[in-house]
Scaffold this motif. Sequence first.
Motif, PDB file in Angstrom:
ATOM      1  N   ALA A   1       0.813  -1.213   0.000  1.00  0.00           N
ATOM      2  CA  ALA A   1       0.000   0.000   0.000  1.00  0.00           C
ATOM      3  C   ALA A   1       0.852   1.271   0.000  1.00  0.00           C
ATOM      4  N   ASP A   2       2.051   1.209   0.607  1.00  0.00           N
ATOM      5  CA  ASP A   2       2.924   2.390   0.648  1.00  0.00           C
ATOM      6  C   ASP A   2       3.718   2.587  -0.634  1.00  0.00           C
ATOM      7  N   GLY A   3       3.505   1.704  -1.628  1.00  0.00           N
ATOM      8  CA  GLY A   3       4.196   1.815  -2.904  1.00  0.00           C
ATOM      9  C   GLY A   3       5.491   1.035  -3.003  1.00  0.00           C
ATOM     10  N   SER A   4       5.937   0.445  -1.898  1.00  0.00           N
ATOM     11  CA  SER A   4       7.177  -0.333  -1.938  1.00  0.00           C
ATOM     12  C   SER A   4       6.943  -1.666  -2.638  1.00  0.00           C
ATOM     13  N   ARG A   5       7.993  -2.161  -3.249  1.00  0.00           N
ATOM     14  CA  ARG A   5       7.930  -3.409  -4.002  1.00  0.00           C
ATOM     15  C   ARG A   5       7.657  -4.585  -3.061  1.00  0.00           C
ATOM     16  N   ALA A   6       6.695  -5.446  -3.425  1.00  0.00           N
ATOM     17  CA  ALA A   6       6.339  -6.601  -2.594  1.00  0.00           C
ATOM     18  C   ALA A   6       6.780  -7.915  -3.222  1.00  0.00           C
ATOM     19  N   GLY A   7       6.991  -7.932  -4.539  1.00  0.00           N
ATOM     20  CA  GLY A   7       7.373  -9.163  -5.210  1.00  0.00           C
ATOM     21  C   GLY A   7       6.895  -9.163  -6.645  1.00  0.00           C
ATOM     22  N   SER A   8       6.645 -10.370  -7.139  1.00  0.00           N
ATOM     23  CA  SER A   8       6.198 -10.524  -8.523  1.00  0.00           C
ATOM     24  C   SER A   8       5.178 -11.651  -8.587  1.00  0.00           C
ATOM     25  N   GLY A   9       4.515 -11.740  -9.719  1.00  0.00           N
ATOM     26  CA  GLY A   9       3.524 -12.784  -9.891  1.00  0.00           C
ATOM     27  C   GLY A   9       3.444 -13.227 -11.338  1.00  0.00           C
ATOM     28  N   VAL A  10       2.869 -14.404 -11.514  1.00  0.00           N
ATOM     29  CA  VAL A  10       2.613 -14.921 -12.857  1.00  0.00           C
ATOM     30  C   VAL A  10       1.281 -15.655 -12.814  1.00  0.00           C
ATOM     31  N   ALA A  11       0.495 -15.483 -13.871  1.00  0.00           N
ATOM     32  CA  ALA A  11      -0.791 -16.166 -13.987  1.00  0.00           C
ATOM     33  C   ALA A  11      -0.790 -16.985 -15.267  1.00  0.00           C
ATOM     34  N   SER A  12      -1.217 -18.219 -15.147  1.00  0.00           N
ATOM     35  CA  SER A  12      -1.437 -19.087 -16.299  1.00  0.00           C
ATOM     36  C   SER A  12      -2.947 -19.260 -16.403  1.00  0.00           C
ATOM     37  N   SER A  13      -3.512 -18.865 -17.539  1.00  0.00           N
ATOM     38  CA  SER A  13      -4.969 -18.800 -17.663  1.00  0.00           C
ATOM     39  C   SER A  13      -5.463 -19.537 -18.892  1.00  0.00           C
ATOM     40  N   ALA A  14      -6.744 -19.911 -18.848  1.00  0.00           N
ATOM     41  CA  ALA A  14      -7.385 -20.581 -19.975  1.00  0.00           C
ATOM     42  C   ALA A  14      -8.804 -20.045 -20.134  1.00  0.00           C
ATOM     43  N   ILE A  15      -9.232 -19.905 -21.381  1.00  0.00           N
ATOM     44  CA  ILE A  15     -10.598 -19.506 -21.682  1.00  0.00           C
ATOM     45  C   ILE A  15     -11.469 -20.754 -21.545  1.00  0.00           C
ATOM     46  N   VAL A  16     -12.399 -20.737 -20.566  1.00  0.00           N
ATOM     47  CA  VAL A  16     -13.228 -21.913 -20.297  1.00  0.00           C
ATOM     48  C   VAL A  16     -14.647 -21.773 -20.826  1.00  0.00           C
ATOM     49  N   ASP A  17     -15.030 -20.554 -21.232  1.00  0.00           N
ATOM     50  CA  ASP A  17     -16.341 -20.340 -21.840  1.00  0.00           C
ATOM     51  C   ASP A  17     -16.293 -19.039 -22.624  1.00  0.00           C
ATOM     52  N   LEU A  18     -17.058 -18.996 -23.709  1.00  0.00           N
ATOM     53  CA  LEU A  18     -17.231 -17.769 -24.473  1.00  0.00           C
ATOM     54  C   LEU A  18     -18.708 -17.418 -24.456  1.00  0.00           C
ATOM     55  N   THR A  19     -19.017 -16.208 -24.020  1.00  0.00           N
ATOM     56  CA  THR A  19     -20.396 -15.759 -23.970  1.00  0.00           C
ATOM     57  C   THR A  19     -20.531 -14.565 -24.915  1.00  0.00           C
ATOM     58  N   PRO A  20     -21.741 -14.168 -25.260  1.00  0.00           N
ATOM     59  CA  PRO A  20     -21.903 -12.966 -26.082  1.00  0.00           C
ATOM     60  C   PRO A  20     -21.294 -11.717 -25.434  1.00  0.00           C
ATOM     61  N   SER A  21     -21.161 -11.735 -24.097  1.00  0.00           N
ATOM     62  CA  SER A  21     -20.601 -10.584 -23.382  1.00  0.00           C
ATOM     63  C   SER A  21     -19.087 -10.629 -23.250  1.00  0.00           C
ATOM     64  N   GLY A  22     -18.479 -11.808 -23.437  1.00  0.00           N
ATOM     65  CA  GLY A  22     -17.035 -11.926 -23.297  1.00  0.00           C
ATOM     66  C   GLY A  22     -16.631 -13.277 -22.750  1.00  0.00           C
ATOM     67  N   PRO A  23     -15.311 -13.494 -22.603  1.00  0.00           N
ATOM     68  CA  PRO A  23     -14.816 -14.790 -22.139  1.00  0.00           C
ATOM     69  C   PRO A  23     -14.898 -14.976 -20.623  1.00  0.00           C
ATOM     70  N   VAL A  24     -14.959 -16.239 -20.227  1.00  0.00           N
ATOM     71  CA  VAL A  24     -14.840 -16.643 -18.827  1.00  0.00           C
ATOM     72  C   VAL A  24     -13.478 -17.324 -18.712  1.00  0.00           C
ATOM     73  N   VAL A  25     -12.700 -16.910 -17.699  1.00  0.00           N
ATOM     74  CA  VAL A  25     -11.301 -17.311 -17.599  1.00  0.00           C
ATOM     75  C   VAL A  25     -11.026 -18.005 -16.268  1.00  0.00           C
ATOM     76  N   LEU A  26     -10.332 -19.140 -16.333  1.00  0.00           N
ATOM     77  CA  LEU A  26      -9.821 -19.856 -15.158  1.00  0.00           C
ATOM     78  C   LEU A  26      -8.330 -19.586 -15.085  1.00  0.00           C
ATOM     79  N   SER A  27      -7.843 -19.152 -13.916  1.00  0.00           N
ATOM     80  CA  SER A  27      -6.419 -18.830 -13.763  1.00  0.00           C
ATOM     81  C   SER A  27      -5.813 -19.472 -12.532  1.00  0.00           C
ATOM     82  N   GLN A  28      -4.568 -19.869 -12.679  1.00  0.00           N
ATOM     83  CA  GLN A  28      -3.710 -20.309 -11.581  1.00  0.00           C
ATOM     84  C   GLN A  28      -2.667 -19.210 -11.422  1.00  0.00           C
ATOM     85  N   ILE A  29      -2.537 -18.670 -10.208  1.00  0.00           N
ATOM     86  CA  ILE A  29      -1.641 -17.538  -9.978  1.00  0.00           C
ATOM     87  C   ILE A  29      -0.620 -17.907  -8.920  1.00  0.00           C
ATOM     88  N   VAL A  30       0.642 -17.549  -9.173  1.00  0.00           N
ATOM     89  CA  VAL A  30       1.716 -17.725  -8.200  1.00  0.00           C
ATOM     90  C   VAL A  30       2.259 -16.345  -7.870  1.00  0.00           C
TER      91      VAL A  30
END
Length: 122
Positions: free
Chosen positions: A33-62
């Motif tokens: 919250a103070d703006g200092s660096r906390a680390g990094s992350g990576v997300a691996s995601s997949a499109i699990v559904d497509l709707t007229p409004s947009g995609p639904v996404v499942l993600s694994q985040i580290v």
Amino acid sequence: MAIQLTAIRTQNTLPEVPDLGLTYVSTLDLFHADGSRAGSGVASSAIVDLTPSGPVVLSQIVLTLAGGELQYQRVIDRFGSYPRTAAGAILGGTGKYRGSSGDVEITWPDEDRIELTIKPVR
């Protein structure tokens, strides 16, 4: 005790018009919250559904943080205007996060910023 982080997306391979089953990756810089660096992350995601409004996404985040890694999983409907919200489940971790479970509250104020409230329990 909850961990509050802001994630800034630095890379995203999701195309504008995704196909069902498409996988993509995102990388993140994490800040306290103070703006200092906390680390990094990576997300691996997949499109699990497509709707007229947009995609639904499942993600694994580290999230790589001081003292270890924290892993969580979530599903989000990627449609509608910002802010978007989702909830995730902590799957575990390493180091001081080993054996963790709990919840993650996620808000996307805009396309490249993500507000995380991580609530690990042991």
